[in-house]
Design an enzyme around this catalytic site. Structure first.
Site, short mmCIF file in Angstrom:
data_model
loop_
_atom_site.label_atom_id
_atom_site.label_comp_id
_atom_site.label_asym_id
_atom_site.label_seq_id
_atom_site.Cartn_x
_atom_site.Cartn_y
_atom_site.Cartn_z
N LYS A 11 -12.16 -61.71 -23.07
CA LYS A 11 -11.81 -60.65 -24.03
C LYS A 11 -10.42 -60.89 -24.62
CE LYS A 11 -9.68 -57.14 -21.16
NZ LYS A 11 -9.51 -55.82 -20.66
N LYS A 17 -7.07 -58.72 -12.65
CA LYS A 17 -5.62 -58.68 -12.83
C LYS A 17 -4.88 -59.22 -11.61
CE LYS A 17 -5.02 -55.09 -16.30
NZ LYS A 17 -4.33 -53.85 -16.65
N LYS A 37 -3.68 -58.60 -24.53
CA LYS A 37 -2.23 -58.74 -24.74
C LYS A 37 -1.65 -59.76 -23.78
CE LYS A 37 -1.68 -53.78 -25.52
NZ LYS A 37 -1.88 -52.77 -24.48
P1 AMP Z 1 -5.06 -51.61 -23.18
O1 AMP Z 1 -4.42 -52.47 -24.18
O2 AMP Z 1 -5.65 -52.36 -22.04
O3 AMP Z 1 -4.21 -50.46 -22.75
O4 AMP Z 1 -6.32 -50.95 -23.90
C1 AMP Z 1 -6.25 -49.86 -24.81
C2 AMP Z 1 -7.62 -49.59 -25.41
O5 AMP Z 1 -8.06 -50.74 -26.15
C3 AMP Z 1 -8.70 -49.32 -24.36
O6 AMP Z 1 -9.58 -48.33 -24.86
C4 AMP Z 1 -9.42 -50.63 -24.26
O7 AMP Z 1 -10.76 -50.50 -23.85
C5 AMP Z 1 -9.33 -51.16 -25.67
N1 AMP Z 1 -9.38 -52.63 -25.70
C6 AMP Z 1 -8.47 -53.47 -25.13
N2 AMP Z 1 -8.84 -54.76 -25.35
C7 AMP Z 1 -10.00 -54.71 -26.05
C8 AMP Z 1 -10.88 -55.71 -26.57
N3 AMP Z 1 -10.64 -57.01 -26.42
N4 AMP Z 1 -11.97 -55.29 -27.25
C9 AMP Z 1 -12.23 -53.98 -27.42
N5 AMP Z 1 -11.46 -52.99 -26.95
C10 AMP Z 1 -10.35 -53.34 -26.27
#
Ligand code: AMP
Ligand code: TRP
Length: 333
Positions: free
Chosen positions: A195, A112, A198
């Site tokens: 990956k 990041k 967002k």
């Molecule tokens: P975040 O959007 O980073 O707050 O992530 C929220 C949840 O979604 C967390 O449990 C992450 O591990 C999961 N997550 C985010 N991006 C991915 C992805 N590309 N594949 C699988 N899980 C994800």
């Protein structure tokens, strides 16, 4: 009954990676666990600092999306992190427990902050300490997340262990990562080695949970693939990251494994497979998007859910954090 805690940042529209890596599993765990789910707005300001009403609206939208996915805020708890003070209070203690050397190993910070480390906020650096506080303030032991969060949970265990050791107690329990399903790491549709996220500049790289059917179909049709047909066995997916990703998405949506998908679709070209996958995605996501829209027609009803959740969350976390403060030795005159 095991207590589960997990969180999601309100930094944009939730995507298919969030759904398959996290939300779906959060919903499933409600049948057998006591679940506490949190929209982590304190984490959201570690980057993308935005003033005005944006953060509040994104927090509300993320909560609506979780409700639309099937989070049951009556039987379980859904709330916004900043409305329960215990998170920030325990995080401060953990800032003083975690070692700089531990934080320096965090790959998410490196990703990041990128090349411009000097300009990253100090909040981004101590982000994992706040995440440990989120979980441990509830003495939660199960944490359903996507694969990308595994390292943060290992750090949380290190923090808990050092706190316990330094205070001569077994106050904080061990945390178990619950990394579930055939798509714990959903990859970008444009690059199977990155990956789905967002923050990717290209909207074509992800399926947003709010995308309409035409957009979903187009994004899947344009998804990067290789020229070979699908293999008939899972081992044929090795070294084919894009193929592996699409098969994983399909498997997760159908609640089967990679092998089952390939038994049915092995040997087919991507054109046909993508059409079937797009239809399946539209079928699963359309009702979720519609329900989220319906909930947001009455924002005050979503806010009421979060307000009630915050009260119930604080009732659990406040005494635990008060005890942690007593163990640290703060004077309570
Ligand atoms: P975040 O959007 O980073 O707050 O992530 C929220 C949840 O979604 C967390 O449990 C992450 O591990 C999961 N997550 C985010 N991006 C991915 C992805 N590309 N594949 C699988 N899980 C994800
Ligand atoms: N760091 C997590 C992510 O970006 C979100 C998060 C914050 C979280 N606190 C948490 C996840 C506590 C699990 C438990 O995905």
């Amino acid at each position: 009954m095991q207590r589960v805690f997990s969180g999601v940042q309100p930094t944009g529209i939730a995507h298919l990676g969030n759904y398959l890596g996290a939300f779906r599993n959060w919903v499933a765990l409600q049948a057998s666990h006591e679940c506490i789910y949190c929209v982590v707005d304190l984490h959201a300001i570690t980057e993308n600092w935005q003033t005005g009403g944006t953060l509040a609206q994104q927090t509300r939208e993320m909560a609506a999306m979780l409700l639309a996915c099937g989070i049951d805020a009556q039987k379980h708890i859904l709330f916004a992190q900043s409305s329960v003070r215990a998170h920030a209070q325990l995080a401060w203690i953990f800032n003083c427990v975690a070692r700089i050397g531990w934080l320096n190993r965090m790959t998410q910070f490196k990703d990041k902050a990128g090349k411009n480390r000097e300009n990253a906020s100090s909040g981004l650096y101590v982000y994992p300490n706040l995440m440990a506080a989120d979980i441990l303030a509830y003495h939660a032991t199960g944490v359903p997340v996507g694969e990308d969060q595994r390292q943060h949970l290992e750090l949380a265990n290190d923090i808990a262990q050092k706190f316990n050791h330094d205070c001569g107690t077994e106050f904080f329990p061990r945390i178990e990562p619950l990394i579930m399903g055939p798509a714990p790491r959903v990859m970008s549709l444009r690059d199977g080695t990155k990956k789905m996220s967002k923050s990717d500049a290209s909207d074509q790289s992800r399926i947003n949970l709010t995308d309409d059917p035409d957009t979903i179909a187009l994004k899947i049709r344009r998804a990067k693939t290789d020229p070979e047909p699908l293999p008939s066995e899972a081992r044929g997916l090795e070294h084919r990251p894009e193929a592996r990703n699409l098969v994983g998405i399909y498997a997760a949506l159908e609640s089967v494994d990679h092998a089952a998908v390939l038994r049915e679709h092995g040997g087919k070209g991507f054109g046909t497979f993508k059409d079937t996958l797009a239809a399946l995605l539209i079928d699963k996501l359309r009702p979720i998007a519609a329900e989220a829209r319906r909930l947001l027609d009455d924002p005050s009803s979503v806010d009421a859910v979060l307000r009630d959740g915050a009260q119930r969350a604080a009732a659990i976390a406040d005494p635990i954090v008060a005890e942690a403060e007593r163990l640290v030795g703060f004077l309570r005159p």
